[in-house]
Design a protein around this motif. Structure first.
Motif, short mmCIF file in Angstrom:
data_model
loop_
_atom_site.label_atom_id
_atom_site.label_comp_id
_atom_site.label_asym_id
_atom_site.label_seq_id
_atom_site.Cartn_x
_atom_site.Cartn_y
_atom_site.Cartn_z
N ALA A 1 0.82 -1.21 0.00
CA ALA A 1 0.00 0.00 0.00
C ALA A 1 0.86 1.26 0.00
O ALA A 1 0.56 2.24 -0.70
N LYS A 2 1.95 1.23 0.76
CA LYS A 2 2.82 2.40 0.82
C LYS A 2 3.60 2.58 -0.48
O LYS A 2 3.73 3.70 -0.98
N ARG B 1 2.71 1.62 -3.46
CA ARG B 1 1.77 2.05 -4.50
C ARG B 1 1.48 3.55 -4.40
O ARG B 1 1.43 4.27 -5.41
N ARG B 2 1.32 4.04 -3.18
CA ARG B 2 1.00 5.45 -3.00
C ARG B 2 2.19 6.35 -3.31
O ARG B 2 2.03 7.47 -3.79
N ASN C 1 -1.43 4.49 6.94
CA ASN C 1 -1.07 4.03 5.60
C ASN C 1 -1.01 2.52 5.53
O ASN C 1 0.04 1.89 5.51
N ALA C 2 -2.20 1.94 5.53
CA ALA C 2 -2.35 0.50 5.37
C ALA C 2 -3.54 0.28 4.46
O ALA C 2 -4.41 1.14 4.31
N ASP C 3 -3.59 -0.88 3.83
CA ASP C 3 -4.76 -1.19 2.99
C ASP C 3 -5.98 -1.46 3.85
O ASP C 3 -5.88 -2.11 4.92
N TRP C 4 -7.11 -0.94 3.42
CA TRP C 4 -8.36 -1.18 4.15
C TRP C 4 -9.13 -2.27 3.42
O TRP C 4 -9.37 -2.18 2.22
N GLU D 1 -2.70 2.01 10.94
CA GLU D 1 -1.66 0.99 10.84
C GLU D 1 -1.15 0.67 12.25
O GLU D 1 -1.37 1.46 13.20
#
Length: 320
Positions: free
Chosen positions: A104-105, A107-108, A314-317, A286
């Motif tokens: 996730a991090k 990708r962002r 900053n984690a995927d939900w 997170e």
């Protein structure tokens, strides 16, 4: 960049607050009661970019040469902060991350427009590669926590807390490399307790305070992507130990002359605290953002009016 580390002060934090105000969100305080105890939460996970690190990145970029190509190393959050701040300010950036960076991090960071380079299995390896790349002309290495401008920027979180709740007498923060904790101590300016909380197996500040100087520490925690520094920063250590000359700073490991205490929590405590933030407050964060809350639940945060910094999300939900 300022060179004498001990000259950092609350004045630098106030200047940083003025500098970043147009670009950073003033995050709210949540006043609530849990387990029959009153607590304040600083909801910094609502910051643009999902983390307090945006503040330090903004202050450092705005304090430097505007045409430098920025090079950063990060477990994720600092890299995302540099990427988004650089994009906002029209500066190019390259971010080095370990191969273990959460998807996730990564990708962002790429979505924000920075060049992403995966290197090494640890933050230290990524940082070494980034430092080498930044040695080229026109490049600037932006350290995530061992940079005075970054530290002053991180201190604006605590400055907002104290402006909104002047009676706060203790602030608990999660520690990675020590930048947020050091900035918090500067903002407090000797008027309250800073509780620096680390996972049991990501304890670089705790080990440094015990040794009287920064030392290498193991990194192994569910919160390691944000708290995984293997060695506390030189500048944060100077601020938090209270003795830039590295004189003997304390009679007890884990306590500094500047009313900074070091607390350790287990991964199990961190995950339980993260789950309680969701169950009781519907706050989704997170693991690192629950570290300070874990210490408070364990009774390790003193004060009549304590505040905990909920530092990142900053984690995927995943919807259930």
């Amino acid at each position: 960049m300022k060179s004498p580390t001990h000259t950092l002060s609350a004045t630098d934090v106030r200047a940083a607050a003025d500098r970043i105000r147009p670009y950073a969100r003033r995050t709210p305080l949540l006043d609530l009661e849990i387990d029959d105890r009153r607590i304040l939460l600083k909801l910094e996970h609502l910051q643009r970019g999902g983390s307090f690190t945006r503040r330090g990145a903004l202050n450092a970029i705005l304090s430097g040469a505007p045409d430098d190509h920025l090079v950063a190393a990060s477990g994720g959050n600092h890299g995302l902060a540099v990427a988004t701040a650089a994009s906002l300010l029209g500066v190019s950036a390259t971010v080095y991350v370990p191969t273990t960076v959460p998807a996730a991090k990564a990708r962002r960071i790429e979505a924000a427009g920075a060049r992403l380079v995966r290197h090494g299995a640890t933050f230290a390896e990524a940082a070494s590669a980034a430092s080498g790349a930044a040695a080229r002309p026109g490049h600037r290495f932006l350290h995530p926590y061992d940079d005075p401008d970054v530290i002053a920027g991180q201190g604006t979180v605590a400055a907002e807390i104290l402006a909104d709740a002047p009676d706060v007498d203790a602030i608990a923060v999660a520690v990675g490399g020590g930048g947020l904790a050091a900035g918090t101590a500067l903002a407090f300016d000797g008027e309250g307790r800073v509780v620096a909380v680390e996972p049991e197996h990501c304890r670089c500040l705790h080990d440094a305070l015990a040794a009287g100087e920064p030392v290498d520490s193991a990194v192994d925690s569910v919160a390691a992507s944000a708290t995984g520094a293997s060695r506390v920063g030189e500048i944060p250590f100077d601020v938090l130990s209270g003795h830039p000359d590295r004189a003997d700073h304390s009679d007890r490991p884990g306590h500094s002359a500047h009313d900074v205490s070091s607390v350790l929590v287990s991964d199990e405590q961190i995950l339980r605290a993260r789950d309680r933030l969701w169950e009781e407050c519907r706050i989704a964060v997170e693991p690192a953002a629950a570290v300070a809350f874990a210490a408070w639940l364990a009774g390790e945060v003193p004060g009549d009016r304590p505040c905990l910094i909920v530092c990142g999300a900053n984690a995927d939900w995943v919807a259930g």
